[in-house]
Design a protein around this motif. Structure first.
Motif, PDB file in Angstrom:
ATOM      1  N   ILE B 141       0.847  -1.312   0.207  1.00 49.83           N
ATOM      2  CA  ILE B 141      -0.052  -0.095   0.134  1.00 49.83           C
ATOM      3  C   ILE B 141       0.725   1.121   0.141  1.00 49.83           C
ATOM      4  N   GLN B 142       2.036   1.395   0.760  1.00 51.13           N
ATOM      5  CA  GLN B 142       2.896   2.433   1.006  1.00 51.13           C
ATOM      6  C   GLN B 142       3.356   2.606  -0.373  1.00 51.13           C
ATOM      7  N   SER B 143       3.730   1.700  -1.223  1.00 48.30           N
ATOM      8  CA  SER B 143       4.393   1.770  -2.351  1.00 48.30           C
ATOM      9  C   SER B 143       3.731   2.271  -3.801  1.00 48.30           C
ATOM     10  N   TYR B 144       2.147   2.129  -3.394  1.00 48.55           N
ATOM     11  CA  TYR B 144       1.186   2.430  -4.408  1.00 48.55           C
ATOM     12  C   TYR B 144       1.136   3.898  -4.846  1.00 48.55           C
ATOM     13  N   THR B 145       1.294   4.304  -6.130  1.00 49.76           N
ATOM     14  CA  THR B 145       1.042   5.845  -6.562  1.00 49.76           C
ATOM     15  C   THR B 145       0.287   5.704  -7.719  1.00 49.76           C
ATOM     16  N   ASP B 146      -0.359   6.689  -8.118  1.00 53.04           N
ATOM     17  CA  ASP B 146      -1.537   6.876  -9.135  1.00 53.04           C
ATOM     18  C   ASP B 146      -1.377   7.972 -10.102  1.00 53.04           C
ATOM     19  N   HIS B 147      -0.160   8.567  -9.907  1.00 51.04           N
ATOM     20  CA  HIS B 147       0.401   9.525 -10.837  1.00 51.04           C
ATOM     21  C   HIS B 147       1.743   9.805 -10.785  1.00 51.04           C
ATOM     22  N   SER B 148       2.569  10.445 -11.791  1.00 50.04           N
ATOM     23  CA  SER B 148       3.827  10.531 -11.896  1.00 50.04           C
ATOM     24  C   SER B 148       4.289  11.824 -11.462  1.00 50.04           C
ATOM     25  N   GLU B 149       5.504  12.102 -10.734  1.00 54.12           N
ATOM     26  CA  GLU B 149       5.726  13.216 -10.013  1.00 54.12           C
ATOM     27  C   GLU B 149       6.494  14.089 -11.131  1.00 54.12           C
ATOM     28  N   THR B 150       6.740  13.520 -12.124  1.00 55.03           N
ATOM     29  CA  THR B 150       7.574  14.232 -13.278  1.00 55.03           C
ATOM     30  C   THR B 150       6.880  14.004 -14.764  1.00 55.03           C
ATOM     31  N   ASP B 151       7.379  14.737 -15.739  1.00 56.86           N
ATOM     32  CA  ASP B 151       6.414  14.400 -16.803  1.00 56.86           C
ATOM     33  C   ASP B 151       6.844  13.269 -17.718  1.00 56.86           C
ATOM     34  N   ILE B 152       7.307  12.442 -16.832  1.00 57.81           N
ATOM     35  CA  ILE B 152       7.828  10.956 -17.679  1.00 57.81           C
ATOM     36  C   ILE B 152       6.853   9.844 -16.807  1.00 57.81           C
ATOM     37  N   CYS B 153       6.257   9.078 -17.453  1.00 58.68           N
ATOM     38  CA  CYS B 153       5.387   8.016 -16.695  1.00 58.68           C
ATOM     39  C   CYS B 153       5.987   6.602 -17.051  1.00 58.68           C
ATOM     40  N   GLN B 154       6.066   5.759 -16.086  1.00 57.74           N
ATOM     41  CA  GLN B 154       6.833   4.530 -15.981  1.00 57.74           C
ATOM     42  C   GLN B 154       5.546   3.398 -16.165  1.00 57.74           C
TER      43      GLN B 154
END
Lengths: 126, 302
Positions: B141-154
């Motif tokens: 849960i702690q590792s979950y992200t739903d958006h990128s912090e930069t303009d590049i998406c992984q």
């Protein structure tokens, strides 16, 4: 969220423990490029047997079919030694070709399914 | 030694979200905003997230979620207090912890509402447990992200690791054994990503250049970018042949679609990857530099 129904079918982990057995009546012909041709007998469907009789052809109740295995098929075929189970074959196939485990699982199980449907292999319970 | 069953070390990233899971876990089912992740066909977690932005509060969606889940799935949802020790590593998430039970199974779960991107995510675990500090479930849960912090998406699925500009949106995808394809678009720009394997088999009787031409309609000559023991890349750049023969002024021609196709054979991973980009000529090269695809296909698991 999605509904997940439990089916009364064979569970996959159990199915992966099965051991593929080659049909001993299948003949193998190795081609110069390494491909293998599997030669096997197929029994006529009752409908075609009736037609055969109607046209006066009584030559046997089966006919010969051939299936050519490419390099990947040959590898899986060679792994089937009557001792290795499906899970081991998938793992070995993935390691040898450096494939993703899931990708190898889908490839190998589809291949085994098509061999089974042709009667070229059977599955032995561990 | 790290136990791959327990340590979240593999990234699964898909269509905006990313999560760390144990290395032995793999995607069982994939849709644009839904993933089922399991191990040896035993379901471990389900993740579903919204693409459109949520306008209301988490409380309102919690009520809706409980009603819908109970009605549609025939499961009972029970609210669970937020574990005492739980401190969100990502402060933009609001959490609602719950347990669920059906006639045959039960488990834990959490709803996450991101105050930054206003997306709602449901993570459902297929087993019941007590929340513990530094547990696997908490780490997931702690590792979950739903958006990128930069303009590049992984993006990272099935041994494919991709970096692309965040503005590209998923259009279609397919994951067939030996052939993966993801198509994305951003207004008039189109991006297609490919992965083929095993390369040793696919290139056993043909060259990389000919293989590329069998997959995509390409002009006769490609430019060999690098040719080392470990990898070989060939790139084609061309305009639509319809426009090629016309004498179009430069001011207009730079706005017309320009195509770049780069194919790479990485011997070590036994994989062939391809990037096909259609974009206005003025942007194409710059965009191409921001796109990367690599294979991490085979992982030796104990």
């Amino acid at each position: 969220m999605k509904a997940h129904h439990s089916r009364n079918s064979l569970k996959k982990p159990h199915a992966l423990s099965f051991i593929p057995q080659k049909n001993e009546q299948v003949q193998e012909e190795i081609l110069p490029n390494g491909d293998i041709i599997l030669i096997y007998q197929v029994v006529y469907q009752p409908f075609f047997l009736k037609i055969k009789r109607l046209i006066g052809s009584n030559k046997g109740t089966s006919f010969t079919k051939k299936l050519q295995l490419d390099g990947l098929g040959v590898h899986v075929w060679s792994l089937m030694d009557g001792k290795k189970n499906v899970k081991f074959i998938i793992k070995e196939f993935a390691r040898h070709h450096r494939l993703n485990q899931r990708e190898a699982e889908v490839s190998v199980t589809l291949f085994l399914k098509s061999l089974g449907e042709r009667g070229l292999i059977g599955m032995k319970e561990p | 030694m790290t136990n791959p069953d327990c340590s979240p070390e593999k990234m699964i990233a898909w269509n905006g979200m990313s999560v760390l899971v144990p290395a032995a876990w793999e995607v069982d089912s994939i849709e644009p905003s839904h993933l089922l992740i399991g191990q040896d066909n035993t379901q471990k977690i389900e993740i579903k997230w919204t693409q459109r932005l949520i306008k209301h509060s988490l409380e309102k969606y919690v009520r809706k979620f409980i009603t819908q889940s109970q009605k549609l799935l025939g499961i009972k949802i029970h609210e669970e207090a937020t574990p005492r020790h739980f401190i969100p590593e990502n402060p933009s998430f609001n959490f609602f912890f719950f347990t669920w039970e059906s006639k045959t199974a039960s488990g834990n779960g959490v709803l996450l509402l991101c105050s930054h991107c206003r997306r709602l995510t449901i993570i459902r675990f297929f087993n019941t447990f007590r929340w513990k500090k530094a547990s696997l479930m908490e780490a997931i849960i702690q590792s979950y992200t739903d958006h990128s912090e930069t303009d590049i998406c992984q993006w990272a699925v099935f041994g494919m690791k991709i970096s692309i500009p965040d503005s590209f949106k998923l259009k279609t995808f397919q994951f067939k054994p030996g052939h993966y394809q993801i198509q994305l678009h951003d207004k008039r720009k189109r991006l297609s990503l490919y992965s083929w394997g095993p390369a040793s088999f696919l290139l056993s009787s043909t060259s990389l250049e000919n293989f590329a031409k069998q997959q995509i309609k390409l002009p006769p000559d490609g430019k060999i970018l690098n040719d080392s023991n470990n990898s070989q890349s060939i790139q084609w750049e061309f305009r639509n042949p319809l426009f090629e023969k016309l004498n179009i002024p430069e001011t207009i021609s730079r706005l017309i679609g320009f195509t770049i196709f780069k194919i790479t054979h990485t011997e070590k991973q036994n994989r062939i990857t391809g990037i096909l980009l259609d974009a206005p000529r003025t942007q194409a090269h710059n965009l191409m530099q921001k796109v990367a695809i690599e294979s991490t296909s085979f992982q030796e698991l104990s």
